[in-house]
Design an enzyme around this catalytic site. Sequence first.
Site, PDB file in Angstrom:
ATOM      1  CB  CYS A  17      -0.947  -0.004   1.191  1.00  0.00           C
ATOM      2  SG  CYS A  17      -2.071  -1.420   1.214  1.00  0.00           S
ATOM      3  CG  HIS A  74      -3.172   3.414   2.076  1.00  0.00           C
ATOM      4  ND1 HIS A  74      -3.730   2.898   0.925  1.00  0.00           N
ATOM      5  CD2 HIS A  74      -3.200   2.407   2.986  1.00  0.00           C
ATOM      6  CE1 HIS A  74      -4.061   1.640   1.123  1.00  0.00           C
ATOM      7  NE2 HIS A  74      -3.754   1.318   2.372  1.00  0.00           N
ATOM      8  CG  ASN A 118      -6.696  -0.950   1.271  1.00  0.00           C
ATOM      9  OD1 ASN A 118      -5.966  -0.597   0.360  1.00  0.00           O
ATOM     10  ND2 ASN A 118      -6.237  -1.358   2.436  1.00  0.00           N
TER      11      ASN A 118
END
Length: 388
Positions: free
Chosen positions: A120, A315, A345
């Site tokens: 990520c 993020h 996500n």
Amino acid sequence: MGSVIIGSGRALPARIVTNDELSEIVDTTDEWIVPRTGIHTRHVAIEETCTDLGTQAALRALGLEEGGWQREAGAIDAATLDMIICPTLTADTHFPSEAARIRERIGATNAVCYDMSCACSGCVYGLSTADLIMAGAAFARQEAARTGGPMRCNDVRRVLVVAAERLSKLVDWEERATCILFGDGAGAVVLEWRDEAEAGAGGADGTAEAAGADAPGILSSYMENTDDVDRTLWCDSAFASREVPFAADGTTAADGTSATDAPRLAAADAESDPYMRMAGQAVFKFATSAMIRCTEEALTRAGLTTDDVTLFTPHQANERIIRYAAKKMGLPMERFQVIIDHVGNVSGASALIALNEALCEGKLQPGDIACMTAFGGGLTAGSCVIRI
């Protein structure tokens, strides 16, 4: 001198999956998911490949397809790209790289390509790496001009960073702890190096740009790694336990293993897990502390404070993580671009998608300061401070 964002784009699959649809395959409900994650829907790639998503985001960042953002009017010629960096966990092929596949699709005939595996944090690692490479090339140009000799490295002036993910392929759709969180998509930016002379007289396209302290560009970056000794975020390789026909003692069994190796390999096969796994509480603890720490470190390196930031584009792992970090930093949620409610996500693409939405919505204008912070498997974390 600096790396200026001259284009931004995003791409999401057509199929939208609601929380109610998830409740039909796992033991969960919309009422359970939303308070814990902030997620209402996510996009899942059914027909689209990782290359499809990355290509569409790249074309929009270049202005070759509608839906992107460009600093100046007119499209950016893909042939002017010197490099393509693709942060991804789900490339369509081990090789060629996902970056190379996207290069072929968009016609970036002069670009050197490679992928990055940093989960990520791919958005920050990709931007930081591109900035460092272009800074090194700028120094090499200066040395070549001073000595009259050749460049000691590639002359990299334009880099496409495109993060593309199909996390739906790594998710165990029978485990609600992970399957409710993740989605598919891609985000991209085009970075251009502008020397001091170019900043005053115009960039590579000849457009005027204000010089001095208020010139656009990546103002600072910070990256870090923490050893994941407890398997906080983990996904085994799909081919790690495949058998090979050679044994340590030179003999092979019918299945290609030796008698001495067989127990060890059998244990490895039993432990091998093709799906993404995570320890939720440990991830939350790591993510909140990393988000605050990396944001503060990057701002310190830029000589700025949170008061100077126009918009934070973090993020999108969990809305609770963003809210917790915002509260700890004494910041209102209005100063954060939150998109997790409709995309979930999307790993390294999340913050790039958030940045693009903010640019397209007019929340970020030239001269504004954006702060991008990310954290993920590795364990990785980092932050970039950018003047638009």
